[in-house]
Write a protein that holds these residues in place. Structure first.
Motif, mmCIF file in Angstrom:
data_model
loop_
_atom_site.group_PDB
_atom_site.id
_atom_site.type_symbol
_atom_site.label_atom_id
_atom_site.label_comp_id
_atom_site.label_asym_id
_atom_site.label_seq_id
_atom_site.Cartn_x
_atom_site.Cartn_y
_atom_site.Cartn_z
ATOM 1 N N LYS A 103 1.285 -1.488 0.362
ATOM 2 C CA LYS A 103 0.373 0.043 -0.477
ATOM 3 C C LYS A 103 0.549 1.399 -0.044
ATOM 4 N N PHE A 114 2.262 1.984 -3.780
ATOM 5 C CA PHE A 114 0.976 2.648 -4.386
ATOM 6 C C PHE A 114 0.720 3.549 -4.093
ATOM 7 N N ASP A 115 0.729 4.189 -2.886
ATOM 8 C CA ASP A 115 -0.016 5.104 -1.821
ATOM 9 C C ASP A 115 1.497 5.980 -2.775
ATOM 10 N N LYS A 160 0.403 7.140 -6.763
ATOM 11 C CA LYS A 160 -0.387 7.670 -6.582
ATOM 12 C C LYS A 160 0.383 9.470 -6.711
ATOM 13 N N VAL A 161 1.298 9.572 -6.630
ATOM 14 C CA VAL A 161 1.057 11.389 -5.995
ATOM 15 C C VAL A 161 2.593 11.199 -6.722
ATOM 16 N N LYS A 162 2.744 10.985 -7.586
ATOM 17 C CA LYS A 162 3.590 10.922 -8.623
ATOM 18 C C LYS A 162 5.448 10.859 -7.645
ATOM 19 N N LEU A 211 7.308 4.863 -8.522
ATOM 20 C CA LEU A 211 6.191 4.893 -9.771
ATOM 21 C C LEU A 211 6.886 4.213 -10.849
ATOM 22 N N PHE A 262 5.954 0.315 -9.439
ATOM 23 C CA PHE A 262 4.283 0.005 -9.898
ATOM 24 C C PHE A 262 4.483 0.113 -11.484
ATOM 25 N N ALA A 282 -5.884 -1.378 -4.387
ATOM 26 C CA ALA A 282 -5.686 -0.290 -4.977
ATOM 27 C C ALA A 282 -6.133 0.263 -6.144
ATOM 28 N N PHE A 287 -6.701 2.533 -10.132
ATOM 29 C CA PHE A 287 -5.538 2.691 -9.947
ATOM 30 C C PHE A 287 -4.753 2.075 -10.689
#
Length: 318
Positions: free
Chosen positions: A219, A222-223, A226-228, A233, A236, A268, A271
């Motif tokens: 998690k 992935f979190d 999500k905020v780049k 990334l 991911f 997730a 996303f």
């Protein structure tokens, strides 16, 4: 008539009474207590089953069958042939449980029954065929064709997590190397995240796990993605590519109507789902033809009880 569904886990055993449409009417739980003699564990299972029935006024004559989902495989005689997490080998599960309630007992793999549950009343309901991938510590598979689970001629089918993805790749717990689950499980995300962290000390991942790679979770990766966060990334995107290849492997071999993603990684949600859907087409051979829909599972932790119970339900004709 009603059906008993039993979901056997390494920590707890979930038991429920289920109607013919897959609705859980009541349920209970008993600790597994792994390491004890199997007679004791199955005894607790049987007593918990009778307590759930008694507390909710269900009589034995109202129960049509019992279904059990196990983290292993069983033969047609109801013997658990192999169940690593439980330490079981050649355990007469059906015979032992029938001492408590003498009804037909059906046993199948836990990922298979979860996939069957999604077919009965979840995201793949109404489809001709589906493949369920449970993405957790490992990767399990469940195949449903024409309304019934398919575990193979010898009962060892749908071990999708152990399809070779990278010959000579990351060693797997099964003893082989490069298995699909070494690249598509939550464990894989954590491993890749730790490797990238070591190379990128400025990554947000260091902050999220308080500088301790042992605390890193899927998690968190992935979190951060999500905020780049660039490091997250990369992990991911690598994971999405492995998942797209895994889905294509299923498509190329079986071509199911739908592929369902379940387990902890699937939380997730869109996303992850949107990224996988976008990546898959680049691997397709027949790019102008329709292919399997990719969806996220809906039933969560109830899937094990529902799918197990429905093993005993007669097949409904279309």
């Amino acid at each position: 008539m009603y059906y008993i569904g039993i979901d056997v886990g390494g920590t707890g055993i979930q038991i429920g009474v289920v109607d013919e449409n897959g609705k859980i009417l009541c349920k209970g739980e008993t600790p597994t207590g792994v390491g004890r003699p199997y007679e004791e564990i199955i005894g607790d299972m049987g007593r918990c089953m009778l307590k759930v029935m008694g507390d909710n006024d269900y009589k034995p004559e109202e129960i049509a069958a019992i279904g059990i989902g196990i983290p292993g495989i069983a033969d047609n005689d109801g013997n658990v042939i192999f169940c690593t997490n439980m330490g079981w080998k050649n355990v007469p599960l059906r015979k032992e449980l029938q001492k408590y309630l003498n009804k037909p007992v059906f046993i199948d793999n836990d990922a298979t029954v979860a996939g069957f549950a999604e077919y009965i009343c979840g995201v793949s309901a109404g489809t001709h065929s589906s493949v369920f991938l449970t993405l957790g510590t490992g990767v399990g598979g469940g195949i449903v064709i024409g309304g019934r689970p398919w575990s193979g001629f010898h009962g060892v089918g749908s071990e999708i997590g152990h399809i070779p993805m990278d010959i000579g790749g990351v060693p797997c717990t099964c003893g082989n190397d490069g298995c699909l689950e070494r690249y598509t499980s939550a464990t894989a995300v954590i491993r890749m995240g730790r490797e990238r962290m070591a190379q990128n000390p400025d990554s947000m991942l260091h902050t999220l796990c308080e500088g301790d790679p042992e605390k890193l979770t899927c998690k968190m990766v992935f979190d951060a993605a999500k905020v780049k966060d660039e490091t997250a990334l990369r992990v991911f995107n690598d994971y999405v590519d492995y998942m797209a290849r895994a889905c294509y492997t299923v498509i190329a071999f079986l071509d199911p109507e739908v592929i369902v993603l379940g387990g902890g990684v699937s939380k997730a949600g869109d996303f992850l789902l949107d990224a996988i859907r976008e990546r898959i087409p680049q691997y397709l051979i027949f790019k102008d033809l329709p292919y399997s829909r990719i969806e996220i599972a809906r039933l969560g932790n109830d899937a094990g009880i529902i799918g197990a119970a429905m093993l005993g339900r007669p097949t409904k004709e279309a």
